[in-house]
Motif scaffolding. Structure first.
Motif, short mmCIF file in Angstrom:
data_model
loop_
_atom_site.label_atom_id
_atom_site.label_comp_id
_atom_site.label_asym_id
_atom_site.label_seq_id
_atom_site.Cartn_x
_atom_site.Cartn_y
_atom_site.Cartn_z
N PRO A 61 1.15 -0.97 -0.28
CA PRO A 61 0.09 0.05 -0.46
C PRO A 61 0.76 1.32 -0.15
O PRO A 61 0.51 2.06 -0.21
CB PRO A 61 -1.00 0.31 1.65
N LEU A 62 2.59 1.07 0.42
CA LEU A 62 2.76 2.75 0.39
C LEU A 62 4.05 2.55 -1.02
O LEU A 62 4.52 1.50 -0.97
CB LEU A 62 3.40 3.01 1.92
N LEU A 63 4.29 3.43 -1.53
CA LEU A 63 5.32 3.75 -1.99
C LEU A 63 6.45 3.47 -2.33
O LEU A 63 6.94 3.26 -3.32
CB LEU A 63 4.71 4.93 -3.47
N VAL A 101 -2.71 14.10 3.24
CA VAL A 101 -3.81 13.92 2.30
C VAL A 101 -2.92 14.38 1.01
O VAL A 101 -1.91 13.21 -0.38
CB VAL A 101 -4.09 15.17 1.33
N ALA A 102 -0.90 15.46 0.91
CA ALA A 102 -0.36 15.25 0.51
C ALA A 102 0.41 13.43 0.28
O ALA A 102 1.08 12.86 -0.81
CB ALA A 102 0.63 16.74 0.47
N LEU A 103 0.43 13.10 1.22
CA LEU A 103 1.31 11.26 1.90
C LEU A 103 0.83 10.58 1.11
O LEU A 103 0.75 9.85 0.33
CB LEU A 103 1.09 11.80 3.09
N VAL A 104 -1.22 11.08 1.31
CA VAL A 104 -1.43 9.97 0.11
C VAL A 104 -1.25 9.91 -1.43
O VAL A 104 -1.33 9.17 -1.76
CB VAL A 104 -3.11 10.27 0.71
N ARG A 159 -0.15 4.01 -2.96
CA ARG A 159 -0.33 3.14 -3.78
C ARG A 159 -2.05 3.68 -4.45
O ARG A 159 -2.26 4.43 -5.91
CB ARG A 159 -0.77 1.29 -3.21
N PHE A 160 -3.09 3.41 -3.34
CA PHE A 160 -3.61 4.41 -3.50
C PHE A 160 -4.03 6.06 -4.50
O PHE A 160 -4.31 6.26 -5.53
CB PHE A 160 -5.18 4.64 -2.46
#
Lengths: 500, 319
Positions: free
Chosen positions: A99-101, B167-170, B175-176
């Motif tokens: 889920p984390l890049l 928000v910037a992180l997301v 992946r989302f």
């Protein structure tokens, strides 16, 4: 396998088997059902009947995710890339694994490096894909498929956007892939590619597979006949007439794009009555801008354009008045209006013609009658002026556009990509029309990305690269090697003496 | 001192703009035009006002605000993602619908001329004074900055400042976020990669709904004590302008919101003040200032922006 789109039976009882470690070609004209078949194999569409077996096991694909999981990778004709993303981001999209890049990216980078090494597909990883040349973008597509563990790679018309040098590179890659046990399916309508790159070939016509051959056992002309379903006569060059006076003079013309960048640099040439001047070059080297400037659609920054000795001003209206007709390169964008009826598309730009009505009124029965006559003369099928332009096939749209312009070319015809997306039968017809216009003493300027077309039609061939004229070569097949160098931006004088 | 007061009210006034702009960032980067920020905020403010008045709890009011806003976002999604409707028309329809419906329901339920009942302090988000603010007051500069600027805001303001980096992180580190940005640029690439375009877009809209819900609750439960008819007063559109001005990127969009908030704060400060050489400035002129400047800024500075490539285009396979 069968597939219908509404009334259209796009795939008729298609049987195909491909063995691993080979490059398998599928060849057919436009609309023969090749792309439909591949979209079914990739799970993008679902077949109405029939089944797919991989390694002997039947598989059912509900969406492309299933096909990916089964080891199928598709390289589409129009790349499925996000241009603002880097290579790494594009490759891992949809297969991030976390889920984390951060961790996903590190893993993707490692695996990409492995794949690049194994298959010799070098690509810079952190450059936005939109900034890469198309040949490299295609490698990114191939890497994407391999990254997802694809064993079967399907390439749909992969060479349509590549320069000759890039095509060679691609074929080398395909052979490497096959050599390492991958299965490659190459869809194309270019016969030379089938002969150059495949081990076996299946020919499709009107939705069905009509023949299967080993490439080594067949010939270009046999495949061409199978594709079209009849014998194709060799291209007739016609009897060139002695060129007359100069009808189109281009004098030191420079053309800039909207950002102020010069796309055409200081170009001069002339086209005489009764000759076809071909402009060859890799797409994007200023041919389009030159053509548009000549048609009055783009302002000329410096230099002059003379039609029959008189200086022309900007604006396509000026050109029409001077007997210059223009068949634009992109019929969908600037040639026709797709939602219009055929008769509306067929009078675009000529609404003031007194035959179509006087004053504010358009005489629709007259327009329809005139359009029907034109459609019949140019073999547009069906010759129904009330049909929507978009419902005509690509080849028929092209013929409709030629029907509109050719007669209006009382002095000069500017024609761009006259047979793009047109099938073989239509190509012959369109070429004949252009030749007969030449024989009638008009000056014709032909721009085409298809080198064969340029060589078949032109009396003289000029090559453009980087917005400049690199040189002129006489017509005929013999000139091909020189053309290749010129298109690559190498001038004749720069080339050291080559071994014979 | 005056500067600190203006900065302080800039923070208060920019908060709903920032929340709405972040909401717009989610939907627009996924390729869905979000004219409906205004309507979602207003609907949320109404839900917050009603529920807080009935239950007496600000937190329940906030939850209701988010729920209302998410529902409106899903309605937008149903129209534009599932049925491939026109995104501008759908967004405008939501704005008009909510503006009329909230006023009508407020009159029907509470009969107070289109507003919800005045909320007691217990049902609101009140300013929170940080420990030591009183003691430090005497210290020059530090006292003012700590006491006025940092301390003394309500919980939604602080949540907003957490939301910006979140928000910037997301968007850029998950992946989302990767899929969301991809769907806004080239949905075909996402579909062929085996990811559902509609799924990603719906999720983006839900995120936008939650953030708009926060913005609406801020208006009804923190800035005012209850819902007032059309209390968003174009803030959704200004947030959208800030988003475009900020080129669809979180930090520049937030800076643009702060700029608009600052203009608003200055205009409040200027009311009734007399400027040297000009005399007293007419109130109407001052109040129009932020809107005039919005137009000027947008006309003068935007145009070089690069919107998400697939924005406004419904996704269809056959396309």
């Amino acid at each position: 396998m069968d597939k219908w789109f509404g009334q259209v039976h796009a795939n008729r009882r298609v049987d195909l088997s491909v063995s691993s470690g080979t490059v398998h070609g599928i060849v057919g004209e436009n609309g023969a059902g090749k792309t439909t078949l591949m979209n079914i194999l990739y799970g993008f569409y679902r077949a109405d009947r029939g089944q797919i077996l991989i390694g002997g096991k039947p598989v059912g694909f509900r969406h492309s995710g299933d096909a990916i999981a089964a080891g199928i990778g598709m390289i589409h004709q129009h790349f499925m890339l996000v241009e603002t993303f880097t290579v790494v981001e594009n490759v891992m999209l949809g297969a991030e694994g976390s889920p984390l890049l951060g961790p996903a990216g590190r893993w993707a980078r490692r695996k990409l490096a492995e794949l690049e090494g194994e298959f010799g597909l070098q690509v810079p990883m952190d450059v936005p894909v939109g900034e890469l040349p198309v040949g490299q973008q295609q490698r990114v597509e191939i890497l994407k498929a391999l990254y997802r563990g694809a064993d079967i790679l399907i390439l749909d018309e992969p060479t349509s956007v590549l320069s000759p040098r890039e095509v060679e590179g691609l074929f080398r890659i395909l052979r490497t892939l096959a050599g390492r046990g991958k299965t490659v399916i190459l869809i194309t309508h270019k016969l030379a590619e089938i002969m150059a790159a495949t081990d076996r070939v299946a020919v499709m016509r009107r939705g069905a597979v009509v023949a299967r051959r080993r490439t080594a056992d067949t010939t270009v002309s046999e495949i061409a006949e199978l594709m079209v379903g009849r014998q194709i006569r060799p291209a007739s060059r016609g009897v060139p007439v002695e060129p007359g006076r100069s009808l189109l003079d281009v004098d030191r013309v420079t053309v800039r794009d909207s950002a102020g960048v010069a796309r055409v640099h200081d170009v001069s040439f002339s086209v005489r009555a009764g000759e076809i001047m071909g402009i060859a070059g890799v797409a994007g080297n200023g041919q389009s801008e030159l053509l548009e400037a000549l048609a009055g659609l783009r302002p000329v920054a410096t230099g002059r354009i003379l039609v029959d000795g008189e200086p022309a001003v900007s604006g396509s209206r000026d050109r029409r008045r001077r007997g210059v007709a223009h068949v634009p390169e992109d019929r969908r964008r600037s040639g026709l209006v797709m939602p219009f009826r055929a008769c509306e598309s067929a009078i675009l730009g000529y609404h003031h013609d007194p035959r179509y009505g006087r004053g504010l009124r358009l005489d629709w029965p007259a327009v329809a009658g005139d359009t029907r006559a034109r459609m019949e003369a140019f073999d547009v099928r069906p010759a129904n002026p009330q049909r929507r332009t978009a419902e005509l096939s690509g080849g028929n749209q092209q013929k409709l556009m030629l029907a509109r312009e050719v007669e209006r070319a009382t002095k000069v015809l500017l024609v761009g990509q006259p047979t793009r997306g047109v099938d073989l039968g239509g190509v012959d017809f369109i070429h004949d029309r252009i030749r007969s216009l030449r024989d009638a003493g008009k000056a014709i300027l032909l721009v085409s990305a298809n080198l064969d077309e340029i060589l078949d039609l032109s009396d003289r061939v000029m090559v453009m690269a980087g917005g400049r004229i690199m040189g002129e070569v006489p017509a005929g097949r013999a000139a091909e090697p020189d053309l290749g160098l010129l298109m690559g931006g190498v001038r004749g004088s720069d080339v050291p003496d080559r071994a014979p | 001192m005056a500067a600190v007061v203006v900065l302080d009210s800039t923070l208060r006034l920019a908060t709903p703009l920032i929340l709405a702009a972040l909401a717009g960032l989610f939907s627009e980067r996924s390729g869905i035009i979000d004219i409906g920020l205004e309507g979602k905020m207003l609907g949320a403010a109404f839900a917050a006002g009603c529920v807080a008045a009935v239950t007496g709890s600000a937190w329940v009011g906030l939850t209701a605000a988010m729920a209302a806003s998410v529902l409106l976002a899903l309605l937008h999604g149903y129209a534009c993602i599932t049925h491939r409707g026109n995104q501008v028309v759908s967004g405008l329809a939501i704005n008009i619908l909510v503006s009329g419906l909230t006023a009508f329901l407020a009159v029907a339920w509470f009969a107070q001329g289109g507003r919800t009942p005045q909320l007691p302090d217990a049902a609101r988000f009140l300013s929170m004074d940080w420990p030591g603010a009183g003691v430090l007051e005497a210290v020059p500069f530090v006292g003012v900055v700590y006491g006025e600027l940092l301390s003394g805001h309500n919980v939604i303001v602080y949540l907003t400042w957490l939301a910006v980096p979140a928000v910037a992180l997301v968007l850029y580190r998950t992946r989302f976020g990767l899929r969301l940005r991809a769907v806004g640029e080239n949905p075909f690439a996402v579909d062929t990669a085996g990811v559902s375009v509609a799924g990603v877009r719906y999720r983006a809209l839900v995120c936008a709904g939650v953030l708009c819900g926060l913005a609406g609750a801020y208006l009804a439960l923190a800035q005012s004590a209850g819902f007032l008819r059309d209390m968003t007063a174009g803030k959704g559109y200004i947030a959208l302008a800030a988003l475009i001005f900020g080129n669809w990127r979180p930090v520049p969009a937030v800076l643009a919101c702060l700029l608009f908030g600052c203009l608003d704060a200055v205009s409040i400060r200027l009311q009734g003040a007399s400027l040297p050489g000009l005399g007293e400035v007419p109130v109407q002129l001052v109040q129009a200032l932020p809107y005039v400047l919005t137009v000027v800024l947008l006309a003068g500075f935007v145009g070089r922006g690069v919107p998400p490539k697939a924005i406004g285009v419904p996704y269809a396979k056959e396309g």
